[in-house]
Write a protein that holds these residues in place. Structure first.
Motif, PDB file in Angstrom:
ATOM      1  N   ALA A 116       2.080   3.072  -2.327  1.00  0.00           N
ATOM      2  CA  ALA A 116       0.784   2.628  -2.839  1.00  0.00           C
ATOM      3  C   ALA A 116       0.572   1.131  -2.652  1.00  0.00           C
ATOM      4  O   ALA A 116      -0.568   0.649  -2.654  1.00  0.00           O
ATOM      5  CB  ALA A 116       0.640   2.993  -4.314  1.00  0.00           C
ATOM      6  N   GLU A 117       1.661   0.381  -2.480  1.00  0.00           N
ATOM      7  CA  GLU A 117       1.570  -1.073  -2.317  1.00  0.00           C
ATOM      8  C   GLU A 117       1.319  -1.508  -0.868  1.00  0.00           C
ATOM      9  O   GLU A 117       1.158  -2.706  -0.612  1.00  0.00           O
ATOM     10  CB  GLU A 117       2.871  -1.734  -2.799  1.00  0.00           C
ATOM     11  CG  GLU A 117       3.177  -1.495  -4.269  1.00  0.00           C
ATOM     12  CD  GLU A 117       4.523  -2.081  -4.671  1.00  0.00           C
ATOM     13  OE1 GLU A 117       5.091  -2.873  -3.866  1.00  0.00           O
ATOM     14  OE2 GLU A 117       5.020  -1.747  -5.755  1.00  0.00           O
ATOM     15  N   LEU A 118       1.285  -0.584   0.068  1.00  0.00           N
ATOM     16  CA  LEU A 118       1.158  -0.956   1.473  1.00  0.00           C
ATOM     17  C   LEU A 118      -0.034  -1.866   1.764  1.00  0.00           C
ATOM     18  O   LEU A 118       0.100  -2.833   2.528  1.00  0.00           O
ATOM     19  CB  LEU A 118       1.098   0.291   2.353  1.00  0.00           C
ATOM     20  CG  LEU A 118       2.394   1.092   2.496  1.00  0.00           C
ATOM     21  CD1 LEU A 118       2.176   2.296   3.408  1.00  0.00           C
ATOM     22  CD2 LEU A 118       3.527   0.225   3.031  1.00  0.00           C
ATOM     23  N   PRO A 119      -1.233  -1.614   1.188  1.00  0.00           N
ATOM     24  CA  PRO A 119      -2.352  -2.520   1.487  1.00  0.00           C
ATOM     25  C   PRO A 119      -2.082  -3.975   1.110  1.00  0.00           C
ATOM     26  O   PRO A 119      -2.682  -4.888   1.690  1.00  0.00           O
ATOM     27  CB  PRO A 119      -3.509  -1.928   0.671  1.00  0.00           C
ATOM     28  CG  PRO A 119      -3.177  -0.477   0.574  1.00  0.00           C
ATOM     29  CD  PRO A 119      -1.682  -0.436   0.419  1.00  0.00           C
ATOM     30  N   GLN A 120      -1.172  -4.215   0.163  1.00  0.00           N
ATOM     31  CA  GLN A 120      -0.846  -5.587  -0.236  1.00  0.00           C
ATOM     32  C   GLN A 120      -0.097  -6.347   0.867  1.00  0.00           C
ATOM     33  O   GLN A 120       0.004  -7.576   0.814  1.00  0.00           O
ATOM     34  CB  GLN A 120      -0.008  -5.572  -1.508  1.00  0.00           C
ATOM     35  CG  GLN A 120      -0.706  -4.945  -2.706  1.00  0.00           C
ATOM     36  CD  GLN A 120       0.212  -4.786  -3.902  1.00  0.00           C
ATOM     37  OE1 GLN A 120       1.259  -5.443  -4.001  1.00  0.00           O
ATOM     38  NE2 GLN A 120      -0.154  -3.904  -4.828  1.00  0.00           N
ATOM     39  N   LEU A 121       0.410  -5.624   1.859  1.00  0.00           N
ATOM     40  CA  LEU A 121       1.126  -6.258   2.963  1.00  0.00           C
ATOM     41  C   LEU A 121       0.178  -6.845   4.013  1.00  0.00           C
ATOM     42  O   LEU A 121       0.639  -7.526   4.937  1.00  0.00           O
ATOM     43  CB  LEU A 121       2.044  -5.246   3.651  1.00  0.00           C
ATOM     44  CG  LEU A 121       3.131  -4.574   2.810  1.00  0.00           C
ATOM     45  CD1 LEU A 121       3.894  -3.565   3.667  1.00  0.00           C
ATOM     46  CD2 LEU A 121       4.085  -5.606   2.226  1.00  0.00           C
ATOM     47  N   LEU A 122      -1.113  -6.575   3.877  1.00  0.00           N
ATOM     48  CA  LEU A 122      -2.046  -6.947   4.948  1.00  0.00           C
ATOM     49  C   LEU A 122      -2.009  -8.434   5.294  1.00  0.00           C
ATOM     50  O   LEU A 122      -1.948  -8.773   6.486  1.00  0.00           O
ATOM     51  CB  LEU A 122      -3.470  -6.505   4.584  1.00  0.00           C
ATOM     52  CG  LEU A 122      -4.530  -6.787   5.649  1.00  0.00           C
ATOM     53  CD1 LEU A 122      -4.188  -6.094   6.964  1.00  0.00           C
ATOM     54  CD2 LEU A 122      -5.904  -6.349   5.154  1.00  0.00           C
ATOM     55  N   PRO A 123      -2.060  -9.384   4.344  1.00  0.00           N
ATOM     56  CA  PRO A 123      -2.022 -10.795   4.754  1.00  0.00           C
ATOM     57  C   PRO A 123      -0.771 -11.166   5.538  1.00  0.00           C
ATOM     58  O   PRO A 123      -0.858 -11.790   6.609  1.00  0.00           O
ATOM     59  CB  PRO A 123      -2.098 -11.552   3.418  1.00  0.00           C
ATOM     60  CG  PRO A 123      -2.799 -10.608   2.490  1.00  0.00           C
ATOM     61  CD  PRO A 123      -2.289  -9.253   2.886  1.00  0.00           C
TER      62      PRO A 123
END
Length: 262
Positions: free
Chosen positions: A208-215
């Protein structure tokens, strides 16, 4: 067996394996005088087995997911399973190929829709990858973690997929200051690093945390080619982007109330 990417009739998009339960009532094969053709029945059973396999493998691990479990999760008989696949490994590979084809098409669409600037396209492609995987955690687990247990052929399929990701580094992506051969090696290193980082989060149960890796991943993808200053700007833009996210076709949207009767 060729994999069609037929759209789901309700959404107009091809479902990612694992985005629906195998025993999805919408795909129940109804008996009666107006029977479906054998081809339609087989395609429906295959799609349900894709979903059943993803859920069983994600929950139990590849080694512990039996064909009987997969058939039960899909509501499909063992004879029907073996009419479609040679065994569990064959079914796993077919599911993986189909699912990654769906994922790549979503990424291709995001890349094209972002416009001519490669930085925007790279960020949009990464965002789609991260948010689609986050929206279907069972597929992420099956495709990124359990593939390690599925044998050498599965490893070969993963290598082919990583090679496909090189298309997102074609022009208009600027060349690095390296030679052409070393520039291609740099792309391979960047793709491998992104894959390893995403896989680690999934293996830790933090899908669920994958989108937080975008930057951070946007910086990793762009800085080697644009330089640290431009890569930093791209990463800050990714961190500030608050537009509605991407959800895989047919995946449950936690912000959306369930349909009545679902």
């Amino acid at each position: 067996m060729s994999m069609s990417l037929a759209p789901h009739p309700a959404t107009g998009a091809t479902p990612l394996p694992g985005a629906r339960p195998g025993r999805d009532p919408e795909r129940a094969i109804k008996r009666g005088p107006r029977r479906l053709s054998a081809e339609v029945v087989a395609a429906t059973q295959r799609d349900r087995l894709f979903d059943g396999l993803v859920h069983e493998v994600a929950a139990k691990g590849y080694d512990n997911a039996r064909v009987t479990d997969i058939c039960r999760a899909a509501g499909v008989t063992r004879p029907a399973f073996y009419a479609l696949f040679a065994g569990k490994e064959d079914a796993f590979l077919a599911t993986y190929r189909h699912g990654t084809a769906v994922l790549l098409r979503l990424m291709d669409d995001a890349y094209a829709a972002a416009g001519p600037d490669w930085t925007d396209a790279a960020r949009a492609t990464l965002r789609t990858l991260l948010e689609v995987l986050a929206s279907v955690p069972a597929f992420a687990r099956m495709a990124l973690v359990e593939i390690d247990a599925a044998g050498p052929a599965a490893g070969d399929e993963r290598d082919l997929l990583l090679a496909e990701f090189h298309r997102f580094f074609h022009p208009p992506r600027p060349r690095s200051p390296l030679t052409e051969q070393d520039d291609e090696l740099l792309v391979t290193a960047v793709v491998g690093g992104i894959h390893t980082t995403v896989r680690q989060r999934v293996a830790q149960g933090r899908t669920a945390e994958l989108p937080q890796l975008l930057p951070a991943l946007t910086y990793a993808m762009t800085a080697p080619f644009l330089g640290p200053a431009a890569g930093g700007r791209a990463a800050r833009t990714a961190g500030a982007d608050a537009t509605p996210g991407v959800t895989a076709p047919c995946a449950a949207d936690p912000a959306r109330p369930p349909r009545r009767g679902a």
